[in-house]
Write a protein that holds these residues in place. Structure first.
Motif, PDB file in Angstrom:
ATOM      1  N   THR A 198      -4.072  48.771  50.275  1.00 61.53           N
ATOM      2  CA  THR A 198      -5.269  48.160  49.821  1.00 61.53           C
ATOM      3  C   THR A 198      -6.498  48.499  50.436  1.00 61.53           C
ATOM      4  N   HIS A 199      -6.178  48.758  51.977  1.00 58.94           N
ATOM      5  CA  HIS A 199      -7.279  48.694  52.940  1.00 58.94           C
ATOM      6  C   HIS A 199      -6.755  49.303  54.383  1.00 58.94           C
ATOM      7  N   GLY A 200      -7.416  49.825  55.161  1.00 62.84           N
ATOM      8  CA  GLY A 200      -6.961  50.806  56.385  1.00 62.84           C
ATOM      9  C   GLY A 200      -6.334  49.928  57.443  1.00 62.84           C
ATOM     10  N   GLY A 209      -4.899  42.494  48.693  1.00 64.83           N
ATOM     11  CA  GLY A 209      -4.952  42.883  49.983  1.00 64.83           C
ATOM     12  C   GLY A 209      -5.505  41.523  50.832  1.00 64.83           C
ATOM     13  N   ASP A 210      -6.149  41.923  51.833  1.00 67.78           N
ATOM     14  CA  ASP A 210      -6.747  40.931  52.641  1.00 67.78           C
ATOM     15  C   ASP A 210      -8.114  40.216  52.316  1.00 67.78           C
ATOM     16  N   VAL A 211      -8.388  40.475  50.791  1.00 71.10           N
ATOM     17  CA  VAL A 211      -9.546  39.707  50.568  1.00 71.10           C
ATOM     18  C   VAL A 211      -9.211  38.254  50.045  1.00 71.10           C
ATOM     19  N   GLY A 227      -3.589  48.934  60.119  1.00 64.59           N
ATOM     20  CA  GLY A 227      -2.206  49.334  60.171  1.00 64.59           C
ATOM     21  C   GLY A 227      -1.173  48.532  59.892  1.00 64.59           C
ATOM     22  N   ASP A 228      -1.346  47.211  59.705  1.00 63.41           N
ATOM     23  CA  ASP A 228      -0.254  46.394  59.156  1.00 63.41           C
ATOM     24  C   ASP A 228      -0.066  46.336  57.854  1.00 63.41           C
ATOM     25  N   HIS A 229      -0.800  47.196  57.002  1.00 64.56           N
ATOM     26  CA  HIS A 229      -0.582  47.584  55.645  1.00 64.56           C
ATOM     27  C   HIS A 229      -0.020  48.793  55.276  1.00 64.56           C
ATOM     28  N   PHE A 230      -0.400  49.868  56.413  1.00 63.16           N
ATOM     29  CA  PHE A 230       0.094  51.283  55.981  1.00 63.16           C
ATOM     30  C   PHE A 230       1.053  51.761  57.098  1.00 63.16           C
ATOM     31  N   GLY A 234      -2.784  39.590  50.866  1.00 66.70           N
ATOM     32  CA  GLY A 234      -2.138  40.440  51.789  1.00 66.70           C
ATOM     33  C   GLY A 234      -1.063  39.784  52.805  1.00 66.70           C
ATOM     34  N   HIS A 235      -1.489  38.645  53.069  1.00 69.99           N
ATOM     35  CA  HIS A 235      -0.724  37.528  53.757  1.00 69.99           C
ATOM     36  C   HIS A 235      -0.578  36.154  52.994  1.00 69.99           C
ATOM     37  N   LYS A 236       0.666  36.047  52.986  1.00 74.05           N
ATOM     38  CA  LYS A 236       1.153  34.674  52.285  1.00 74.05           C
ATOM     39  C   LYS A 236       2.391  33.965  52.644  1.00 74.05           C
ATOM     40  N   THR A 247     -14.423  42.523  54.070  1.00 74.12           N
ATOM     41  CA  THR A 247     -13.723  41.221  53.860  1.00 74.12           C
ATOM     42  C   THR A 247     -13.176  40.970  55.304  1.00 74.12           C
ATOM     43  N   ASP A 248     -11.848  41.222  55.477  1.00 78.90           N
ATOM     44  CA  ASP A 248     -11.417  40.959  56.916  1.00 78.90           C
ATOM     45  C   ASP A 248     -11.581  42.248  57.713  1.00 78.90           C
ATOM     46  N   THR A 249     -11.830  43.359  57.138  1.00 75.12           N
ATOM     47  CA  THR A 249     -12.372  44.528  57.733  1.00 75.12           C
ATOM     48  C   THR A 249     -13.290  44.992  56.866  1.00 75.12           C
TER      49      THR A 249
END
Ligand SMILES: [Zn+2]
Length: 281
Positions: free
Chosen positions: A77-79, A179-181, A81-84, A219-221, A160-162
Protein backbone atom coordinates in the motif's frame (compact mmCIF):
# COMPACT_ATOMS: atom_id res chain seq x y z
CA UNK A 1 -23.34 -10.06 -4.40
CA UNK A 2 -21.97 -12.79 -6.65
CA UNK A 3 -18.30 -11.98 -6.38
CA UNK A 4 -16.28 -15.08 -5.61
CA UNK A 5 -13.70 -13.03 -3.70
CA UNK A 6 -13.13 -13.35 0.04
CA UNK A 7 -10.67 -11.73 2.40
CA UNK A 8 -8.89 -12.54 5.65
CA UNK A 9 -6.47 -10.56 7.82
CA UNK A 10 -3.37 -11.80 9.62
CA UNK A 11 -2.03 -9.49 12.34
CA UNK A 12 1.64 -9.70 13.33
CA UNK A 13 2.73 -10.05 16.92
CA UNK A 14 4.37 -6.91 18.34
CA UNK A 15 8.12 -7.20 18.06
CA UNK A 16 10.45 -5.25 20.37
CA UNK A 17 12.83 -2.78 18.75
CA UNK A 18 15.95 -1.14 20.14
CA UNK A 19 15.70 2.62 20.70
CA UNK A 20 16.55 5.14 23.39
CA UNK A 21 13.62 7.43 22.63
CA UNK A 22 11.07 6.16 25.12
CA UNK A 23 8.11 7.99 26.61
CA UNK A 24 8.25 8.97 30.27
CA UNK A 25 7.99 5.86 32.41
CA UNK A 26 8.40 3.33 29.56
CA UNK A 27 11.13 0.70 29.53
CA UNK A 28 10.70 -0.79 26.08
CA UNK A 29 9.47 0.10 22.65
CA UNK A 30 7.50 -2.39 20.64
CA UNK A 31 6.45 -1.97 17.05
CA UNK A 32 2.71 -1.71 16.48
CA UNK A 33 0.88 -4.83 15.29
CA UNK A 34 0.88 -4.85 11.47
CA UNK A 35 -1.87 -6.31 9.31
CA UNK A 36 -1.55 -8.27 6.09
CA UNK A 37 -4.65 -9.03 4.01
CA UNK A 38 -5.20 -12.06 1.80
CA UNK A 39 -7.84 -11.50 -0.89
CA UNK A 40 -8.69 -14.79 -2.50
CA UNK A 41 -10.81 -16.25 -5.28
CA UNK A 42 -11.49 -19.90 -6.13
CA UNK A 43 -7.82 -20.69 -6.83
CA UNK A 44 -5.74 -17.53 -6.77
CA UNK A 45 -4.98 -14.90 -4.16
CA UNK A 46 -3.42 -11.47 -3.66
CA UNK A 47 -1.54 -10.50 -0.51
CA UNK A 48 -1.60 -6.86 0.59
CA UNK A 49 1.41 -5.78 2.68
CA UNK A 50 3.87 -7.89 4.70
CA UNK A 51 5.77 -7.47 8.00
CA UNK A 52 9.22 -6.38 9.27
CA UNK A 53 11.26 -9.28 10.64
CA UNK A 54 12.10 -12.59 9.00
CA UNK A 55 10.39 -14.43 11.83
CA UNK A 56 7.18 -12.42 11.45
CA UNK A 57 7.27 -12.93 7.69
CA UNK A 58 7.87 -16.68 7.91
CA UNK A 59 4.70 -16.97 10.01
CA UNK A 60 2.86 -14.88 7.43
CA UNK A 61 4.13 -17.11 4.60
CA UNK A 62 2.93 -20.23 6.46
CA UNK A 63 -0.50 -18.65 6.87
CA UNK A 64 -0.72 -17.94 3.14
CA UNK A 65 0.43 -21.50 2.32
CA UNK A 66 -2.23 -22.87 4.68
CA UNK A 67 -4.94 -21.04 2.70
CA UNK A 68 -4.27 -23.49 -0.15
CA UNK A 69 -4.43 -20.63 -2.67
CA UNK A 70 -2.01 -19.83 -5.46
CA UNK A 71 -0.52 -16.44 -4.63
CA UNK A 72 -0.23 -14.43 -7.85
CA UNK A 73 0.51 -10.95 -6.52
CA UNK A 74 1.89 -9.06 -3.52
CA UNK A 75 0.74 -5.44 -3.37
CA UNK A 76 2.28 -2.85 -1.02
CA UNK A 77 0.00 0.00 0.00
CA UNK A 78 2.93 2.36 0.65
CA UNK A 79 6.70 2.52 0.89
CA UNK A 80 7.36 2.08 4.61
CA UNK A 81 9.64 -0.87 5.33
CA UNK A 82 7.31 -2.37 7.92
CA UNK A 83 4.90 -3.17 5.08
CA UNK A 84 7.26 -4.57 2.41
CA UNK A 85 10.34 -6.13 4.04
CA UNK A 86 8.68 -9.57 3.90
CA UNK A 87 8.39 -9.91 0.14
CA UNK A 88 11.45 -12.14 -0.30
CA UNK A 89 10.20 -14.55 2.39
CA UNK A 90 6.79 -14.77 0.70
CA UNK A 91 8.31 -15.21 -2.77
CA UNK A 92 10.45 -18.03 -1.41
CA UNK A 93 7.20 -19.98 -1.01
CA UNK A 94 5.46 -18.45 -4.04
CA UNK A 95 8.20 -17.81 -6.62
CA UNK A 96 5.71 -16.74 -9.28
CA UNK A 97 4.06 -14.04 -7.16
CA UNK A 98 4.87 -10.64 -8.62
CA UNK A 99 5.45 -7.69 -6.32
CA UNK A 100 3.73 -4.44 -7.32
CA UNK A 101 3.09 -0.94 -5.98
CA UNK A 102 2.33 2.51 -7.33
CA UNK A 103 5.23 4.39 -8.90
CA UNK A 104 5.02 7.00 -6.13
CA UNK A 105 5.14 4.38 -3.35
CA UNK A 106 8.19 2.84 -5.05
CA UNK A 107 10.06 6.13 -4.64
CA UNK A 108 9.50 5.88 -0.87
CA UNK A 109 10.69 2.24 -0.92
CA UNK A 110 13.94 3.31 -2.59
CA UNK A 111 14.47 5.88 0.14
CA UNK A 112 13.76 3.26 2.84
CA UNK A 113 16.51 1.07 1.35
CA UNK A 114 19.08 3.89 1.41
CA UNK A 115 21.69 3.72 4.20
CA UNK A 116 20.22 6.43 6.45
CA UNK A 117 16.99 4.49 6.62
CA UNK A 118 17.93 0.85 6.16
CA UNK A 119 21.08 0.86 8.30
CA UNK A 120 20.54 3.71 10.73
CA UNK A 121 16.82 3.26 11.30
CA UNK A 122 15.65 -0.28 10.53
CA UNK A 123 18.71 -2.46 11.16
CA UNK A 124 19.66 -0.62 14.33
CA UNK A 125 16.20 -1.29 15.73
CA UNK A 126 15.95 -4.89 14.54
CA UNK A 127 19.55 -6.15 14.32
CA UNK A 128 19.93 -9.46 12.48
CA UNK A 129 16.17 -9.72 11.99
CA UNK A 130 15.71 -8.00 8.62
CA UNK A 131 15.93 -10.03 5.43
CA UNK A 132 19.18 -9.30 3.56
CA UNK A 133 17.18 -9.50 0.32
CA UNK A 134 14.70 -6.62 0.07
CA UNK A 135 13.15 -6.50 -3.41
CA UNK A 136 11.63 -3.29 -4.70
CA UNK A 137 8.21 -3.47 -6.33
CA UNK A 138 7.50 -3.23 -10.04
CA UNK A 139 5.30 -0.34 -11.00
CA UNK A 140 1.59 -1.08 -11.26
CA UNK A 141 0.83 0.72 -14.51
CA UNK A 142 -2.71 2.03 -14.83
CA UNK A 143 -3.56 1.53 -11.18
CA UNK A 144 -5.78 -1.55 -11.67
CA UNK A 145 -5.06 -5.28 -11.60
CA UNK A 146 -7.23 -8.36 -11.58
CA UNK A 147 -7.93 -11.36 -9.42
CA UNK A 148 -9.95 -14.02 -11.23
CA UNK A 149 -11.57 -11.36 -13.39
CA UNK A 150 -12.45 -8.99 -10.53
CA UNK A 151 -10.85 -5.55 -10.37
CA UNK A 152 -8.51 -4.42 -7.61
CA UNK A 153 -7.95 -0.67 -7.75
CA UNK A 154 -4.97 1.21 -6.31
CA UNK A 155 -6.23 4.58 -5.11
CA UNK A 156 -3.70 7.36 -4.46
CA UNK A 157 -4.15 8.74 -0.93
CA UNK A 158 -1.37 11.34 -0.94
CA UNK A 159 0.47 12.22 2.26
CA UNK A 160 -1.01 10.34 5.19
CA UNK A 161 1.38 8.70 7.69
CA UNK A 162 4.07 9.16 5.05
CA UNK A 163 4.10 10.52 1.51
CA UNK A 164 2.71 8.73 -1.57
CA UNK A 165 0.42 6.29 0.20
CA UNK A 166 -2.41 4.33 -1.41
CA UNK A 167 -5.42 2.22 -0.52
CA UNK A 168 -6.46 -0.91 -2.40
CA UNK A 169 -10.16 -0.93 -3.25
CA UNK A 170 -12.01 -4.10 -4.23
CA UNK A 171 -15.36 -2.76 -5.48
CA UNK A 172 -17.03 -6.17 -6.00
CA UNK A 173 -16.86 -6.94 -2.27
CA UNK A 174 -16.91 -3.42 -0.83
CA UNK A 175 -13.43 -3.80 0.66
CA UNK A 176 -10.86 -1.08 1.26
CA UNK A 177 -7.43 -2.20 2.39
CA UNK A 178 -6.40 1.16 3.76
CA UNK A 179 -2.74 0.64 4.63
CA UNK A 180 -1.67 3.39 7.02
CA UNK A 181 -4.37 5.81 5.91
CA UNK A 182 -6.59 4.33 8.63
CA UNK A 183 -5.59 2.96 12.04
CA UNK A 184 -7.70 0.59 14.10
CA UNK A 185 -7.33 1.24 17.84
CA UNK A 186 -3.55 1.71 17.58
CA UNK A 187 -1.80 5.04 18.24
CA UNK A 188 -1.32 6.87 14.94
CA UNK A 189 2.10 7.72 13.51
CA UNK A 190 1.91 11.50 13.07
CA UNK A 191 5.65 12.14 13.20
CA UNK A 192 6.06 12.45 9.42
CA UNK A 193 3.16 14.84 8.91
CA UNK A 194 2.48 18.48 9.70
CA UNK A 195 -0.71 20.49 10.12
CA UNK A 196 -0.98 20.95 6.32
CA UNK A 197 -0.35 17.36 5.32
CA UNK A 198 -2.75 16.23 8.04
CA UNK A 199 -5.46 18.07 6.06
CA UNK A 200 -4.46 15.92 3.09
CA UNK A 201 -4.78 12.90 5.37
CA UNK A 202 -8.31 13.93 6.42
CA UNK A 203 -9.21 14.29 2.72
CA UNK A 204 -7.93 10.74 2.08
CA UNK A 205 -10.19 9.47 4.87
CA UNK A 206 -13.12 11.36 3.31
CA UNK A 207 -12.26 9.66 0.02
CA UNK A 208 -12.40 6.19 1.65
CA UNK A 209 -15.78 7.04 3.14
CA UNK A 210 -17.09 8.15 -0.28
CA UNK A 211 -16.45 4.61 -1.54
CA UNK A 212 -19.05 3.39 0.97
CA UNK A 213 -16.99 0.34 1.96
CA UNK A 214 -18.40 -2.57 3.91
CA UNK A 215 -15.02 -3.25 5.51
CA UNK A 216 -11.89 -1.15 6.01
CA UNK A 217 -8.65 -2.85 6.98
CA UNK A 218 -6.10 -0.69 8.77
CA UNK A 219 -2.36 -1.22 8.30
CA UNK A 220 -2.02 -1.30 12.10
CA UNK A 221 -4.85 -2.81 14.12
CA UNK A 222 -5.59 -4.25 17.50
CA UNK A 223 -5.74 -8.03 16.94
CA UNK A 224 -9.31 -9.27 16.84
CA UNK A 225 -10.95 -5.87 16.48
CA UNK A 226 -13.53 -5.78 13.64
CA UNK A 227 -12.51 -4.19 10.34
CA UNK A 228 -15.45 -1.80 10.54
CA UNK A 229 -15.81 1.31 8.34
CA UNK A 230 -16.21 3.31 11.58
CA UNK A 231 -12.41 3.25 11.95
CA UNK A 232 -12.34 5.95 9.24
CA UNK A 233 -14.09 8.44 11.54
CA UNK A 234 -12.07 7.23 14.54
CA UNK A 235 -8.86 8.01 12.63
CA UNK A 236 -10.14 11.44 11.57
CA UNK A 237 -11.13 12.24 15.14
CA UNK A 238 -7.74 11.23 16.54
CA UNK A 239 -5.94 13.46 14.00
CA UNK A 240 -8.23 16.39 14.80
CA UNK A 241 -7.74 15.90 18.54
CA UNK A 242 -3.98 15.83 18.06
CA UNK A 243 -3.96 19.07 16.02
CA UNK A 244 -6.26 20.82 18.47
CA UNK A 245 -4.20 19.83 21.51
CA UNK A 246 -0.89 20.50 19.72
CA UNK A 247 -2.04 24.08 19.13
CA UNK A 248 -2.70 24.77 22.80
CA UNK A 249 0.22 22.99 24.48
CA UNK A 250 3.87 23.94 24.86
CA UNK A 251 5.75 20.71 25.38
CA UNK A 252 5.76 17.17 24.02
CA UNK A 253 4.94 15.89 27.51
CA UNK A 254 1.81 18.06 27.76
CA UNK A 255 0.62 17.00 24.32
CA UNK A 256 1.34 13.36 25.08
CA UNK A 257 -0.43 13.45 28.45
CA UNK A 258 -3.53 15.20 27.13
CA UNK A 259 -3.87 12.84 24.16
CA UNK A 260 -3.39 9.83 26.45
CA UNK A 261 -6.18 11.13 28.66
CA UNK A 262 -8.52 10.89 25.63
CA UNK A 263 -7.04 7.64 24.30
CA UNK A 264 -5.84 5.69 27.33
CA UNK A 265 -6.37 2.25 25.81
CA UNK A 266 -5.12 2.50 22.23
CA UNK A 267 -2.29 0.09 21.46
CA UNK A 268 1.33 1.33 21.59
CA UNK A 269 1.46 4.72 23.32
CA UNK A 270 5.20 5.17 22.49
CA UNK A 271 4.02 5.99 18.94
CA UNK A 272 2.11 8.92 20.43
CA UNK A 273 5.28 10.01 22.21
CA UNK A 274 7.16 10.05 18.88
CA UNK A 275 4.35 12.07 17.27
CA UNK A 276 4.36 14.56 20.16
CA UNK A 277 8.15 14.91 20.03
CA UNK A 278 8.05 15.49 16.28
CA UNK A 279 5.69 18.47 16.54
CA UNK A 280 7.28 19.95 19.68
CA UNK A 281 10.97 19.64 18.76
ZN1 LIG B 1 3.06 1.17 9.03
Amino acid sequence: MNSPLKWEVFVSPQVAGITSDLPPGATERKWSPISSTLISGERDAVLVDTFITMEQNRALAEWVVASGKNLTTIYATHGHGDHFFGVNTIQHRFPNARFIASREAISVMREQLSPPWLEAYWKSRFPGQIDPALPIAEELAGGVFQLEGEELVSIPAGHTDTRNTTCLHVPSIGLVVAGDVAYNDVHIHLGESNADSRQEWIAALDMIESLKPRAVIAGHKRPGRPDAPSIVEETRQYIRDFDRIAARTQTAKELYDQMLAIYPDRVNSPVLWNSARAVKS
